[in-house]
Scaffold this motif. Structure first.
Motif, PDB file in Angstrom:
ATOM      1  N   THR A  36       1.041  -1.305   0.468  1.00  0.00           N
ATOM      2  CA  THR A  36       0.161  -0.229   0.518  1.00  0.00           C
ATOM      3  C   THR A  36       0.562   0.914   0.230  1.00  0.00           C
ATOM      4  OG1 THR A  36      -1.728  -1.198   1.064  1.00  0.00           O
ATOM      5  CG2 THR A  36      -2.119   1.142   1.285  1.00  0.00           C
ATOM      6  N   ASN A  37       2.076   1.138   0.268  1.00  0.00           N
ATOM      7  CA  ASN A  37       2.844   2.332   1.007  1.00  0.00           C
ATOM      8  C   ASN A  37       4.551   2.533   0.084  1.00  0.00           C
ATOM      9  OD1 ASN A  37       0.787   4.260   2.222  1.00  0.00           O
ATOM     10  ND2 ASN A  37       1.159   3.101   4.141  1.00  0.00           N
ATOM     11  N   ALA A  38       4.184   1.440  -0.410  1.00  0.00           N
ATOM     12  CA  ALA A  38       5.724   0.555  -1.439  1.00  0.00           C
ATOM     13  C   ALA A  38       6.480   1.822  -2.082  1.00  0.00           C
ATOM     14  CB  ALA A  38       5.037  -0.401  -2.150  1.00  0.00           C
ATOM     15  N   SER A  39       7.393   2.398  -1.800  1.00  0.00           N
ATOM     16  CA  SER A  39       7.874   3.642  -2.970  1.00  0.00           C
ATOM     17  C   SER A  39       8.156   2.640  -4.269  1.00  0.00           C
ATOM     18  CB  SER A  39       8.903   3.603  -2.682  1.00  0.00           C
ATOM     19  OG  SER A  39      10.149   3.106  -1.900  1.00  0.00           O
ATOM     20  N   LEU A  40       7.929   3.465  -5.116  1.00  0.00           N
ATOM     21  CA  LEU A  40       8.747   2.647  -6.962  1.00  0.00           C
ATOM     22  C   LEU A  40       9.848   2.763  -7.269  1.00  0.00           C
ATOM     23  CD1 LEU A  40       7.137   0.174  -8.956  1.00  0.00           C
ATOM     24  CD2 LEU A  40       6.411   3.004  -9.862  1.00  0.00           C
ATOM     25  N   SER A  41      10.660   2.088  -7.427  1.00  0.00           N
ATOM     26  CA  SER A  41      12.032   2.741  -8.390  1.00  0.00           C
ATOM     27  C   SER A  41      11.619   3.312  -9.830  1.00  0.00           C
ATOM     28  CB  SER A  41      13.402   1.627  -8.046  1.00  0.00           C
ATOM     29  OG  SER A  41      12.928   0.774  -9.416  1.00  0.00           O
ATOM     30  N   GLU A  42      13.193   3.414 -10.437  1.00  0.00           N
ATOM     31  CA  GLU A  42      12.799   4.051 -11.712  1.00  0.00           C
ATOM     32  C   GLU A  42      13.324   2.454 -12.583  1.00  0.00           C
ATOM     33  OE1 GLU A  42      12.371   6.613 -13.423  1.00  0.00           O
ATOM     34  OE2 GLU A  42      12.278   7.799 -11.532  1.00  0.00           O
ATOM     35  N   PRO A  43      12.358   2.199 -13.675  1.00  0.00           N
ATOM     36  CA  PRO A  43      12.597   0.948 -14.296  1.00  0.00           C
ATOM     37  C   PRO A  43      14.128   0.838 -14.229  1.00  0.00           C
ATOM     38  CG  PRO A  43      11.700   1.852 -15.582  1.00  0.00           C
ATOM     39  CD  PRO A  43      11.725   3.242 -13.944  1.00  0.00           C
ATOM     40  N   SER A  44      15.119  -0.452 -14.395  1.00  0.00           N
ATOM     41  CA  SER A  44      16.063  -0.781 -15.016  1.00  0.00           C
ATOM     42  C   SER A  44      15.660  -1.876 -16.224  1.00  0.00           C
ATOM     43  CB  SER A  44      16.914  -1.257 -14.080  1.00  0.00           C
ATOM     44  OG  SER A  44      16.457  -2.328 -13.315  1.00  0.00           O
ATOM     45  N   GLU A  45      16.196  -2.403 -16.551  1.00  0.00           N
ATOM     46  CA  GLU A  45      15.749  -3.193 -17.775  1.00  0.00           C
ATOM     47  C   GLU A  45      17.170  -4.189 -17.728  1.00  0.00           C
ATOM     48  OE1 GLU A  45      16.496  -1.812 -21.929  1.00  0.00           O
ATOM     49  OE2 GLU A  45      14.864  -0.388 -21.568  1.00  0.00           O
ATOM     50  N   ARG A  46      16.833  -5.450 -17.822  1.00  0.00           N
ATOM     51  CA  ARG A  46      17.505  -6.729 -17.840  1.00  0.00           C
ATOM     52  C   ARG A  46      16.856  -7.744 -18.733  1.00  0.00           C
ATOM     53  NH1 ARG A  46      15.215  -8.967 -12.135  1.00  0.00           N
ATOM     54  NH2 ARG A  46      13.809  -9.894 -13.118  1.00  0.00           N
ATOM     55  N   MET A  47      17.726  -9.312 -18.954  1.00  0.00           N
ATOM     56  CA  MET A  47      17.415 -10.166 -20.072  1.00  0.00           C
ATOM     57  C   MET A  47      16.252 -11.217 -19.553  1.00  0.00           C
ATOM     58  SD  MET A  47      16.702 -10.707 -23.019  1.00  0.00           S
ATOM     59  CE  MET A  47      17.444  -9.221 -24.229  1.00  0.00           C
ATOM     60  N   GLY A  48      15.223 -11.221 -19.423  1.00  0.00           N
ATOM     61  CA  GLY A  48      14.664 -12.204 -18.901  1.00  0.00           C
ATOM     62  C   GLY A  48      14.590 -13.762 -19.331  1.00  0.00           C
ATOM     63  N   SER A  49      13.719 -14.673 -18.973  1.00  0.00           N
ATOM     64  CA  SER A  49      14.123 -16.131 -19.627  1.00  0.00           C
ATOM     65  C   SER A  49      12.304 -15.499 -20.764  1.00  0.00           C
ATOM     66  CB  SER A  49      13.610 -17.306 -19.015  1.00  0.00           C
ATOM     67  OG  SER A  49      12.116 -16.606 -18.488  1.00  0.00           O
ATOM     68  N   ASP A  50      12.425 -15.241 -20.786  1.00  0.00           N
ATOM     69  CA  ASP A  50      10.917 -14.850 -22.063  1.00  0.00           C
ATOM     70  C   ASP A  50      11.442 -13.023 -23.524  1.00  0.00           C
ATOM     71  OD1 ASP A  50       9.789 -16.807 -21.049  1.00  0.00           O
ATOM     72  OD2 ASP A  50       8.396 -15.609 -20.438  1.00  0.00           O
ATOM     73  N   GLY A  51      12.396 -12.639 -23.019  1.00  0.00           N
ATOM     74  CA  GLY A  51      12.763 -11.825 -23.522  1.00  0.00           C
ATOM     75  C   GLY A  51      12.730 -10.758 -22.399  1.00  0.00           C
ATOM     76  N   PRO A  52      13.229  -9.576 -22.866  1.00  0.00           N
ATOM     77  CA  PRO A  52      13.946  -7.838 -22.146  1.00  0.00           C
ATOM     78  C   PRO A  52      12.452  -7.993 -21.336  1.00  0.00           C
ATOM     79  CG  PRO A  52      13.471  -7.486 -24.563  1.00  0.00           C
ATOM     80  CD  PRO A  52      13.204  -8.956 -24.474  1.00  0.00           C
ATOM     81  N   GLU A  53      13.199  -7.521 -20.344  1.00  0.00           N
ATOM     82  CA  GLU A  53      11.992  -6.325 -19.105  1.00  0.00           C
ATOM     83  C   GLU A  53      12.493  -5.890 -18.415  1.00  0.00           C
ATOM     84  OE1 GLU A  53      11.231 -11.052 -17.457  1.00  0.00           O
ATOM     85  OE2 GLU A  53      12.657 -10.228 -15.989  1.00  0.00           O
ATOM     86  N   GLN A  54      11.190  -4.970 -18.412  1.00  0.00           N
ATOM     87  CA  GLN A  54      11.570  -3.331 -17.301  1.00  0.00           C
ATOM     88  C   GLN A  54      11.206  -3.973 -16.393  1.00  0.00           C
ATOM     89  OE1 GLN A  54       8.322  -0.485 -18.139  1.00  0.00           O
ATOM     90  NE2 GLN A  54      10.112   0.549 -18.318  1.00  0.00           N
ATOM     91  N   VAL A  55      12.139  -3.745 -15.365  1.00  0.00           N
ATOM     92  CA  VAL A  55      12.020  -4.171 -13.671  1.00  0.00           C
ATOM     93  C   VAL A  55      11.387  -2.969 -12.483  1.00  0.00           C
ATOM     94  CG1 VAL A  55      13.192  -5.498 -11.826  1.00  0.00           C
ATOM     95  CG2 VAL A  55      13.500  -5.996 -14.001  1.00  0.00           C
TER      96      VAL A  55
END
Length: 66
Positions: A36-55
């Motif tokens: 509920t009160n979680a802070s959200l980071s700026e996205p980072s990118e990585r290669m996941g098992s199904d292709g690129p991911e925005q994390v």
């Protein structure tokens, strides 16, 4: 690119890829009150098992009464 959220080492699936990241976190918080009160980071990118991911990393802080 797939969007994912991470919280305490867990990968959370995106509840609605068409929603903003902030709105997606609100949807996740409806199932897990710790977010509920979680802070959200700026996205980072990585290669996941199904292709690129925005994390996005969700961080929660807990206050102490006293």
């Amino acid at each position: 690119m797939t969007r994912v959220f991470e919280h305490n080492g867990k990968v959370l699936s995106d509840p609605d890829p068409n929603a903003s990241a902030k709105d997606a976190v609100a949807m996740l918080a409806s199932k897990d009150s710790a977010l509920t009160n979680a802070s959200l980071s700026e996205p980072s990118e990585r290669m996941g098992s199904d292709g690129p991911e925005q994390v996005y990393t969700l961080k929660t802080s807990y206050g102490h009464k006293g």
